[in-house]
Design an enzyme around this catalytic site. Sequence first.
Site, PDB file in Angstrom:
ATOM      1  N   PRO A 285       0.814  -1.219   0.000  1.00 24.17           N
ATOM      2  CA  PRO A 285       0.000   0.000   0.000  1.00 24.17           C
ATOM      3  C   PRO A 285       0.851   1.276   0.000  1.00 24.17           C
ATOM      4  O   PRO A 285       0.345   2.351  -0.298  1.00 24.17           O
ATOM      5  CB  PRO A 285      -0.816  -0.119   1.298  1.00 24.17           C
TER       6      PRO A 285
ATOM      7  N   GLU B  32       1.776  -8.374   8.684  1.00 21.60           N
ATOM      8  CA  GLU B  32       1.967  -6.936   8.873  1.00 21.60           C
ATOM      9  C   GLU B  32       2.990  -6.340   7.906  1.00 21.60           C
ATOM     10  O   GLU B  32       3.365  -5.182   8.035  1.00 21.60           O
ATOM     11  CB  GLU B  32       2.410  -6.646  10.320  1.00 21.60           C
TER      12      GLU B  32
ATOM     13  N   ARG C 285      -2.116  -8.139 -21.053  1.00 20.34           N
ATOM     14  CA  ARG C 285      -2.982  -7.641 -22.118  1.00 20.34           C
ATOM     15  C   ARG C 285      -2.234  -6.726 -23.085  1.00 20.34           C
ATOM     16  O   ARG C 285      -2.657  -6.545 -24.227  1.00 20.34           O
ATOM     17  CB  ARG C 285      -4.162  -6.877 -21.527  1.00 20.34           C
TER      18      ARG C 285
ATOM     19  N   ASP D 291      -9.711   0.117 -24.828  1.00 18.93           N
ATOM     20  CA  ASP D 291     -10.067  -0.038 -23.424  1.00 18.93           C
ATOM     21  C   ASP D 291     -10.141   1.312 -22.725  1.00 18.93           C
ATOM     22  O   ASP D 291      -9.554   2.307 -23.167  1.00 18.93           O
ATOM     23  CB  ASP D 291      -9.024  -0.893 -22.700  1.00 18.93           C
TER      24      ASP D 291
END
Length: 230
Positions: A87, A114, A152, A167
């Site tokens: 994150p 963690e 892709r 897209d």
Amino acid sequence: MRFDVLTLFPELIQSHMDFSIMKRASEEGIIEVVTYNPRDYTLDKHKKVDDTPYGGGAGMVLMPQPYVDCYEGVNLLENSITLMMTPQGEPFTDALSNELAVYDQIVILCGHYEGFDERIRDIIKPREISIGDFVLTGGELPALCLIDSISRKIDGTLGKIESAEDDSFSDGLLEYPQYTKPRNYRGLEVPEVLLNGNHKLINEFRQEQKILRTKQKRPDLYEKWKNNNN
């Protein structure tokens, strides 16, 4: 393109390769996904890969030895890059997907619990990537998002390269609305312009719809697109 994924749950990664476009691309040799389990590299007889954090705190932290040794067991190609799913990383975008698609090999570190002992970062020096401002139980799902998106971009993965070119995000806008048979469903008609065979008008309609849809659903993207096209 070769993806080497360091994960405590290799089954999560490999199972995704058994379906749809990813399966076909793997079988045709367009992409290859190889998993490595740090538990196989730990020096602990109980296969332990985590421990309590120094300084106190909740949860368990992944130890450096199993992950660093596991990483050093990967045969790195010359044109490769190493990523860490976290994150704390930079946001993953379509532009970044295009940037990463030029590599021959992408090594991905998936965390759990963690997170990583900081020395894993210090030694391996990965590029840190986040798929959004939220926290998951592990890095496997984010890794699969990267693998799917980047694959892709590789010629041959999709049936037609135009499939990726149209897209959402490919030109900074969301994709235009799509329709198929029947022409009328519960009183809702396919727009007439899509039925007349005039490709100039169809392209104009689709571009208008892309702009309108982006303005309505993602005003942040619309403002960025507008500023770049003025």
